[in-house]
Motif scaffolding. Structure first.
Motif, PDB file in Angstrom:
ATOM      1  N   VAL A   1      -6.717   7.901 -10.059  1.00  0.00           N
ATOM      2  CA  VAL A   1      -5.417   7.347 -10.439  1.00  0.00           C
ATOM      3  C   VAL A   1      -5.201   6.011  -9.734  1.00  0.00           C
ATOM      4  O   VAL A   1      -4.728   5.042 -10.354  1.00  0.00           O
ATOM      5  N   ALA A   2      -5.569   5.947  -8.458  1.00  0.00           N
ATOM      6  CA  ALA A   2      -5.455   4.688  -7.721  1.00  0.00           C
ATOM      7  C   ALA A   2      -6.289   3.603  -8.390  1.00  0.00           C
ATOM      8  O   ALA A   2      -5.855   2.446  -8.502  1.00  0.00           O
ATOM      9  N   GLY A   3      -7.478   3.968  -8.847  1.00  0.00           N
ATOM     10  CA  GLY A   3      -8.344   2.996  -9.499  1.00  0.00           C
ATOM     11  C   GLY A   3      -7.714   2.428 -10.759  1.00  0.00           C
ATOM     12  O   GLY A   3      -7.810   1.219 -11.026  1.00  0.00           O
ATOM     13  N   VAL A   4      -7.065   3.277 -11.546  1.00  0.00           N
ATOM     14  CA  VAL A   4      -6.386   2.811 -12.760  1.00  0.00           C
ATOM     15  C   VAL A   4      -5.317   1.792 -12.407  1.00  0.00           C
ATOM     16  O   VAL A   4      -5.230   0.703 -13.002  1.00  0.00           O
ATOM     17  N   PHE A   5      -4.480   2.096 -11.430  1.00  0.00           N
ATOM     18  CA  PHE A   5      -3.387   1.200 -11.081  1.00  0.00           C
ATOM     19  C   PHE A   5      -3.894  -0.111 -10.475  1.00  0.00           C
ATOM     20  O   PHE A   5      -3.351  -1.184 -10.744  1.00  0.00           O
ATOM     21  N   VAL A   6      -4.932  -0.025  -9.657  1.00  0.00           N
ATOM     22  CA  VAL A   6      -5.491  -1.249  -9.060  1.00  0.00           C
ATOM     23  C   VAL A   6      -6.075  -2.148 -10.136  1.00  0.00           C
ATOM     24  O   VAL A   6      -5.877  -3.373 -10.124  1.00  0.00           O
ATOM     25  N   ARG A   7      -6.791  -1.576 -11.106  1.00  0.00           N
ATOM     26  CA  ARG A   7      -7.350  -2.393 -12.181  1.00  0.00           C
ATOM     27  C   ARG A   7      -6.234  -3.022 -13.016  1.00  0.00           C
ATOM     28  O   ARG A   7      -6.360  -4.162 -13.475  1.00  0.00           O
ATOM     29  N   ARG A   8      -5.146  -2.299 -13.211  1.00  0.00           N
ATOM     30  CA  ARG A   8      -4.017  -2.864 -13.956  1.00  0.00           C
ATOM     31  C   ARG A   8      -3.390  -4.032 -13.185  1.00  0.00           C
ATOM     32  O   ARG A   8      -3.046  -5.054 -13.784  1.00  0.00           O
ATOM     33  N   LEU A   9      -3.247  -3.872 -11.887  1.00  0.00           N
ATOM     34  CA  LEU A   9      -2.705  -4.967 -11.077  1.00  0.00           C
ATOM     35  C   LEU A   9      -3.626  -6.185 -11.135  1.00  0.00           C
ATOM     36  O   LEU A   9      -3.162  -7.328 -11.218  1.00  0.00           O
TER      37      LEU A   9
ATOM     38  N   LEU B   1       0.843  -1.197   0.000  1.00  0.00           N
ATOM     39  CA  LEU B   1       0.000   0.000   0.000  1.00  0.00           C
ATOM     40  C   LEU B   1       0.878   1.247   0.000  1.00  0.00           C
ATOM     41  O   LEU B   1       0.585   2.232  -0.698  1.00  0.00           O
ATOM     42  N   LEU B   2       1.956   1.211   0.763  1.00  0.00           N
ATOM     43  CA  LEU B   2       2.886   2.340   0.825  1.00  0.00           C
ATOM     44  C   LEU B   2       3.518   2.602  -0.540  1.00  0.00           C
ATOM     45  O   LEU B   2       3.639   3.750  -0.967  1.00  0.00           O
ATOM     46  N   VAL B   3       3.906   1.535  -1.225  1.00  0.00           N
ATOM     47  CA  VAL B   3       4.506   1.677  -2.561  1.00  0.00           C
ATOM     48  C   VAL B   3       3.500   2.288  -3.534  1.00  0.00           C
ATOM     49  O   VAL B   3       3.818   3.225  -4.274  1.00  0.00           O
ATOM     50  N   LEU B   4       2.286   1.756  -3.540  1.00  0.00           N
ATOM     51  CA  LEU B   4       1.259   2.264  -4.448  1.00  0.00           C
ATOM     52  C   LEU B   4       0.942   3.729  -4.150  1.00  0.00           C
ATOM     53  O   LEU B   4       0.814   4.547  -5.069  1.00  0.00           O
ATOM     54  N   ALA B   5       0.860   4.068  -2.875  1.00  0.00           N
ATOM     55  CA  ALA B   5       0.566   5.452  -2.495  1.00  0.00           C
ATOM     56  C   ALA B   5       1.657   6.403  -2.968  1.00  0.00           C
ATOM     57  O   ALA B   5       1.380   7.529  -3.381  1.00  0.00           O
TER      58      ALA B   5
ATOM     59  N   GLU C   1      -4.734   7.119   1.679  1.00  0.00           N
ATOM     60  CA  GLU C   1      -6.179   6.863   1.689  1.00  0.00           C
ATOM     61  C   GLU C   1      -6.677   6.545   0.286  1.00  0.00           C
ATOM     62  O   GLU C   1      -7.551   5.674   0.110  1.00  0.00           O
ATOM     63  N   ALA C   2      -6.143   7.230  -0.729  1.00  0.00           N
ATOM     64  CA  ALA C   2      -6.549   6.950  -2.108  1.00  0.00           C
ATOM     65  C   ALA C   2      -6.158   5.541  -2.509  1.00  0.00           C
ATOM     66  O   ALA C   2      -6.939   4.822  -3.152  1.00  0.00           O
ATOM     67  N   ALA C   3      -4.948   5.121  -2.134  1.00  0.00           N
ATOM     68  CA  ALA C   3      -4.506   3.762  -2.454  1.00  0.00           C
ATOM     69  C   ALA C   3      -5.365   2.723  -1.745  1.00  0.00           C
ATOM     70  O   ALA C   3      -5.608   1.634  -2.281  1.00  0.00           O
ATOM     71  N   ALA C   4      -5.834   3.057  -0.552  1.00  0.00           N
ATOM     72  CA  ALA C   4      -6.656   2.123   0.226  1.00  0.00           C
ATOM     73  C   ALA C   4      -8.117   2.112  -0.222  1.00  0.00           C
ATOM     74  O   ALA C   4      -8.832   1.134   0.022  1.00  0.00           O
ATOM     75  N   HIS C   5      -8.538   3.186  -0.907  1.00  0.00           N
ATOM     76  CA  HIS C   5      -9.935   3.294  -1.340  1.00  0.00           C
ATOM     77  C   HIS C   5      -9.978   3.835  -2.766  1.00  0.00           C
ATOM     78  O   HIS C   5     -10.447   4.962  -3.010  1.00  0.00           O
ATOM     79  N   PRO C   6      -9.524   3.058  -3.737  1.00  0.00           N
ATOM     80  CA  PRO C   6      -9.532   3.528  -5.129  1.00  0.00           C
ATOM     81  C   PRO C   6     -10.943   3.731  -5.641  1.00  0.00           C
ATOM     82  O   PRO C   6     -11.882   3.046  -5.219  1.00  0.00           O
ATOM     83  N   ALA C   7     -11.074   4.671  -6.552  1.00  0.00           N
ATOM     84  CA  ALA C   7     -12.394   4.955  -7.117  1.00  0.00           C
ATOM     85  C   ALA C   7     -12.824   3.836  -8.062  1.00  0.00           C
ATOM     86  O   ALA C   7     -12.001   3.239  -8.763  1.00  0.00           O
TER      87      ALA C   7
END
Length: 332
Positions: free
Chosen positions: A225-233, A205-209, A290-296
């Motif tokens: 932006v968090a949502g894009v990266f989470v979907r890619r992962l 989570l720290l790395v993604l943030a 918080e964004a990394a923990a709660h992506p849109a």
């Protein structure tokens, strides 16, 4: 006889007048403002004596080392506490001594900026003359060991925030506070994260943030932006984010990212490697965590800078290429 009595009366009257004058002068000395014009700073190093303090006040032109100061020192025997003290307009002798005995030292502030790297944070600490430097030349692994985190990487481990400190505080003490705060905030955010994230531990989570922090300064975009990266992962796509490439280049980066940089493999190159890089690439703030923990929620898999601080988000590669043509190639 009458002449003798008159002389005695005059002597007594003179002694009484002198005594009254001394009492009045003594009270005036204690209660008269030292510095009526503007703020001044008094720095008492550890072990500073009462006499040395008065001499320093004399050099500031707010006191004179006369009998009244010497008498005050003998009568009061003040216990001086080391530190930096602010002499404000209206501060009296008695008020200043009470302030010093209570240890009411002047407070300073230092802001660790979101998105700074660990090295930028260290440089800022070392450049502040109010901070006592004790870790210059200490490598990252040894430094983290001193902070009780043996084997930890240093990047990203310190919370960007404004910290208050007193002059003479060491760089290690300030880093320890920022490190403890990051551990606390990361633990809180991780505990309240969305449960379906493709992340296995708080460090991920720290790395993604940290990547989110470097990708956008817009508060409204962090979760997108968090949502894009989470979907890619989740789909096995490479993150393909320029800030990770730049971080891996280190001092070799000259300010312009080129195609050769994207193709040159290293542990932080998310164009050549899948998944998250091995460490954070910056110091993320709480909002990025918080964004990394709660992506849109959404379907976007791409985004590109519009050149005004915001980004254009796209669902498909065709849409993304069109956005690149408009905002990047068109700008060139």
């Amino acid at each position: 006889m009458r002449i003798l009595q008159l002389i005695l009366v005059l002597l007594l009257a003179g002694a009484l007048s002198a005594g009254l004058w001394l009492v009045h002068d003594w009270q005036r000395f204690q209660n008269q403002p030292l510095n009526p014009e503007g703020d001044m700073v008094l720095w008492l190093a550890p072990g500073t004596s009462y006499g040395a303090m008065v001499r320093q006040l004399e050099s500031l032109k707010v006191a004179r080392h006369d009998w009244r100061w010497r008498l005050y020192g003998r009568l009061k025997a003040p216990q001086l506490k080391a530190g930096e003290y602010l002499i404000e307009p209206g501060t009296t002798v008695a008020g200043l001594i009470e302030q010093i005995e209570r240890g009411e030292v002047r407070s300073h502030r230092l802001t660790i900026v979101e998105g700074w790297t660990f090295e930028q944070m260290r440089e800022r600490l070392y450049a502040d003359p109010r901070i006592r430097v004790t870790t210059r030349g200490v490598d990252e692994s040894a430094l983290m060991e001193r902070l009780g985190c043996s084997g930890c990487y240093a990047e990203g481990r310190f919370l960007p925030e404004t910290y208050f400190f007193v002059r003479g505080t060491t760089d290690l003490e300030l880093m320890a506070r920022a490190h403890r705060d990051m551990n606390r905030v990361l633990s809180e955010v991780w505990s309240g994260r969305a449960l379906d994230l493709p992340l296995d531990e708080p460090d991920e989570l720290l790395v993604l943030a940290s990547i989110i922090e470097r990708e956008t300064g817009q508060a409204s975009e962090r979760a997108r932006v968090a949502g894009v990266f989470v979907r890619r992962l989740e789909t096995g796509m490479r993150l393909q984010t320029d800030p990770t490439v730049v971080y891996g280049l280190g001092d070799d980066f000259d300010g312009r990212i080129r195609r050769v940089h994207l193709r040159t493999d290293h542990p932080w190159n998310t164009y050549t490697r899948h998944g998250l890089p091995p460490t954070p690439i910056a110091l993320p703030g709480r909002a990025a965590l918080e964004a990394a923990a709660h992506p849109a929620d959404g379907t976007s898999l791409y985004f590109v800078s519009r050149g005004d601080g915001t980004h254009q988000f796209s669902d498909t590669l065709a849409e993304h290429n069109a956005a690149v043509d408009r905002y990047i190639r068109g700008r060139r």
